[in-house]
Design a protein around this motif. Structure first.
Motif: not given
Ligand SMILES: [Zn+2]
Ligand SMILES: [Zn+2]
Length: 283
Positions: A239-245
């Protein structure tokens, strides 16, 4: 929360350097930075609670972080000394960070770190020109983050025990209001904790929801595991095209030092970017 992480990281990297003869450039820089930060943190006095228990409970209920700028106890002289040391360190690594303007490298540069400048940084407002001119925003933000980290982290250590697990399930930090930039799956039940990009406080958040846009549609959320047993995960939101490690603590018996993991996992950032995802902006 792991106590005294900064000096642990310093000691770990110093031991690695001794064993291997040298460190890769970025780790060498980070070793020196944690050396500066640990020293500053040691010199910060006890953080007295400036807000009462009922106020803490009320703020958590209303979604207001516990440290507002007015309550952020910061010794101006110590902050300025730290700022000068941090700039001197960054300027030793132009190959990593580029050149720093002479104005900021001067021994008197501490005077630019005024209360007004600290507040602008803390609240995510534009920085005064004395700090912002002639330097990329990313670089000056990184320098200020490195300078303020010991102070923010000290507040986090003093206050985090007041934040009950169920009292705060928001996508920003209960201590300083910062955005998370790392997460972990905890050992017991695999609940997901977020880690603040500014003060390193940890808090629990819904595992099946994007912490940046709060998207909870499972069809647009997924994760990738590393090939070596899934110690690292990359959570992706379409949806927001973010990533989280994410670090899966169930996969290790060793003590994990989260701030150091930010550097160990730079490959994951590259992988995510190659796939078209971006990190959430810090502010
Ligand atoms: Zn924080
Ligand atoms: Zn999202």
């Amino acid at each position: 929360m792991i106590k005294d992480t900064t000096s642990k990281i310093y000691k770990k990297l110093a031991a690695q350097e001794k064993e291997e003869g040298s460190l890769p450039l970025l780790l060498k820089f980070y070793k020196s930075l944690t050396g500066i930060q640990a020293k500053t943190q040691k010199n910060i006095g006890l953080i007295e609670a400036t807000i009462s228990n009922p106020v803490i409970i009320q703020r958590l209920k209303q979604g207001i972080p516990l440290v507002r700028f007015e309550e952020f106890a910061i010794d101006g002289t110590l902050a300025k000394t730290t700022f000068i040391k941090v700039i001197a360190l960054f300027s030793e690594y132009p190959q990593l960070f580029g050149e720093i303007p002479e104005r900021l490298k001067a021994t008197m540069a501490g005077r630019f770190l005024t209360k007004k400048a600290q507040k602008a940084w803390f609240t995510g407002k534009p920085l005064p020109p004395t700090l912002a001119e002639g330097i990329s925003n990313n670089l000056i933000q990184a320098i200020l983050q490195a300078t303020m980290q010991p102070f923010l982290n000290k507040h986090a250590l003093a206050l985090i025990d007041q934040v009950e697990e169920d009292a705060w399930r928001r996508n920003y930090c209960p201590i300083c209001g910062g955005s998370p930039d790392l997460s972990y799956l905890e050992k017991e039940v695999g609940a997901r904790g977020l880690i603040c990009s500014r003060c390193d406080a940890e808090w629990i958040y819904q595992r099946l929801q994007c912490p940046y846009c709060r998207n909870a549609e499972q069809s647009s959320l997924h994760f990738l595991e590393d090939e070596k047993g899934g110690f690292y995960r990359l959570y992706l939101c379409d949806k927001c095209h973010t990533y989280l490690k994410t670090i899966d603590l169930r996969k290790t018996e060793d003590e994990v030092l989260f701030p150091l993991e930010r550097i160990y996992t730079l490959d994951l950032d590259n992988q995510a970017r190659e796939k078209g995802y971006h990190p959430h902006s810090i502010s």
